[in-house]
Design an enzyme around this catalytic site. Sequence first.
Site, mmCIF file in Angstrom:
data_model
loop_
_atom_site.group_PDB
_atom_site.id
_atom_site.type_symbol
_atom_site.label_atom_id
_atom_site.label_comp_id
_atom_site.label_asym_id
_atom_site.label_seq_id
_atom_site.Cartn_x
_atom_site.Cartn_y
_atom_site.Cartn_z
ATOM 1 N N SER A 404 0.761 -1.225 -0.092
ATOM 2 C CA SER A 404 -0.090 0.101 0.030
ATOM 3 C C SER A 404 0.849 1.477 0.070
ATOM 4 C CB SER A 404 -0.872 -0.083 1.148
ATOM 5 O OG SER A 404 -0.282 -0.554 2.278
ATOM 6 N N HIS A 425 -3.174 -3.473 -5.370
ATOM 7 C CA HIS A 425 -3.638 -2.678 -3.876
ATOM 8 C C HIS A 425 -4.952 -2.866 -3.463
ATOM 9 C CE1 HIS A 425 -3.552 0.831 -1.200
ATOM 10 N NE2 HIS A 425 -3.730 -0.331 -0.553
ATOM 11 N N GLU A 437 -6.490 -0.558 -6.545
ATOM 12 C CA GLU A 437 -5.617 0.448 -7.150
ATOM 13 C C GLU A 437 -4.913 -0.507 -7.850
ATOM 14 O OE1 GLU A 437 -4.853 4.535 -4.827
ATOM 15 O OE2 GLU A 437 -3.908 2.647 -3.979
ATOM 16 N N ASN A 475 -3.911 6.676 -0.517
ATOM 17 C CA ASN A 475 -3.087 7.127 0.629
ATOM 18 C C ASN A 475 -2.594 8.193 0.694
ATOM 19 O OD1 ASN A 475 -4.121 4.858 1.970
ATOM 20 N ND2 ASN A 475 -2.323 3.547 1.418
#
Length: 650
Positions: A404, A425, A437, A475
């Site tokens: 991640s 991800h 992702e 993120n």
Amino acid sequence: MSVNVEIEGEIAIVTIANPPVNAVNRAVRERLLALAQALDDNPDVRAVILTGAGTLFVAGADIAEFDRPAEPPFLPDVIARIERAAKPWIAAIRGAAFGGGLELALGCRFRVATESARFALPEINLGIIPGAGGTQRLPRVIGVTDAIRIVAENHTPGGAEALKLGLVDALVEEPLLPAAIAFARNALEHALPSPSLDRPVSVPSPDVWAEAEDRIAARAKGAAAPARALQALRHGIEHGAEAGLALERSIFLELRATEEAAALRHLFFAERAALRPAEIRGINPRPIETVAVVGGGTMGSGIAAALLNAGLSVVLIEQDEAGVARARSTLTGIFDSSRRRGQITDDQASERMARLETSIGYGAAARCDLVIEAVFEDLTVKRSVFAELGRICRPDAVLATNTSYIDPRLIAEGLPWPERFLGLHFFSPAQVMKLLEIIPTPETALDVLATSFDLARRLGKIPVRSGICDGFIGNRILRRFRAEAEALVCGGVAIAAVDAAMRGFGFAMGPFEMQDMAGLDIAFLYREAARSRGEHVPDIPGDLLVRAGRKGQKTGGGWYDYAAGDRRPQLSAEAERIIAPLVGARNDVAEETIVARLMAAMAQEGQLILDEGIAASAADIDLVEVHGYGFPRRRGGPMFQAARARADKT
Ligand code: T1G
């Protein structure tokens, strides 16, 4: 687009052919209206069959028209004309009869369908209500209670259930048209039933309305449309069909113009476009039947569950018996809770576990088409995994890391056939969260990318391609979002005020409640790692809390306090005391101001991500936020919000 008519003896067959889903746009409406008149005037025609070309009937009104003012002829008028036609119209249905498509079918005197038929009024998912008579004709055909479930609660009966409900008059086998013609000829020998709108409907007891209102309110999550759909339906039952039609239309036009409806349309098209990015159009994915998952922790088991739910065979690789036992019990637990919630049957649960194989060591990965690594988020550990996989796996097998944060290029260094590698991800819990992702490296082959998008489609996920940067798309924006939230607190805004503002905006939790649940130490360790690399990273309130042992729910306190065994956040004087050195004088700002600041921060980071080519489109960023980070669907996403704010200013 065409609406064709063929004459079979005394039966006319009208076919709506508007690929890909026979959506009813203005041209279709005009053509249907003209045909209704022409067929009435045709003395040879005694009945009309209405059907859709291809595998479905009609997916509804053309949603793409909704960003423009409604244009005549309006669908309610077209349907009223068909309903009042001198010759009976019979809807012949296979596949989806959704929204305006079901409303068209309800305007017909009869409906015949195949088993494949599906009936829905999904307008509430678009922040609107049916606008062409669905809330009035449906209860008069199947009764109020069943109509409420379809109009306001997303119930989608298939052909067989529709027959039981009385929604269709006959269930027929393919080929559909000959069966519909036979039905029409037989119907002409008998008295015709009255038009749907004229059929009597029994007024239910007040309890029925009250229970429906409660059920709908409990599931609405702040969305306006479901309750408005019920309102229109009820108004027509209590004040007559014409009054109901009038209210339905005014609510439809009112909601159609709202930001909520525009947001949901934006996501409707973005979700469909996400599955078919131009970059991989025409590229055949590699066949994937057996997938290995390395690491049976929370992420690994969740990913394995998602793969098993999608019908794939899974080899779950762990280091030892204890790891295997843990993973097996996690997966059993996941399927048990799905069974208890009635999502799967006992047989389906055991069938899934039957497709699971566990293995100690990497040997079994040699026969897998895809391997997904989901071990501890550490570069050295991940590299050692891929060193093994690189040696054991087939050159054509796809290798993926579920990192991640770590740059996938660093993980793949030295990997033979690096074109088979990329980042996938997943988000926790991976069997639930829809976002995936997809992070290719410069070496990743196009068919490996296509394979990943195809995998996402099979898993029912929303795939978003992300370039390589710190935190990828999601993120990275989360870090900016949190930094801005902490900046508000440093500026004297109360922790609870920030959370309340974001809950009011539609998030299930505010940023501080969310961080307490996930743990403050993840971000802290990330910042400490930067400090140990010699980077200048000033202290933020979260750092002071972690250093004081407050990592969130898991330590009984973070931004808030938590009583033992209780996940409800309690205001914390201790937390306030610890962060006080970084916090200015109390500053009470309006919720809108808090929301606007946080939205602006997310959109600014989103714009940087776009400028750097990390995301292919603003819509992709909105999909990441909505499907991975709890951004309220009815708000469309931070980029959608920013575009609206810009439009409002001009
Ligand atoms: N209008 C315009 N485009 C549509 C559309 C629609 N109603 N439905 C689908 N598309 C496009 C979609 O964007 C995609 O385009 C392609 O068709 C294939 O879709 C007056 C107001 C029918 C179950 O909400 O649920 O009627 O990406 O990938 O998986 O009361 O499409 O290829 O360019 O989803 O096979 C109510 C919406 C409208 C149903 C097929 N109807 N559609 O699923 O294909 S409002 C809906 C679906 C209304 C009236 C009101 C699904 C499907 P592209 P797809 P699929």
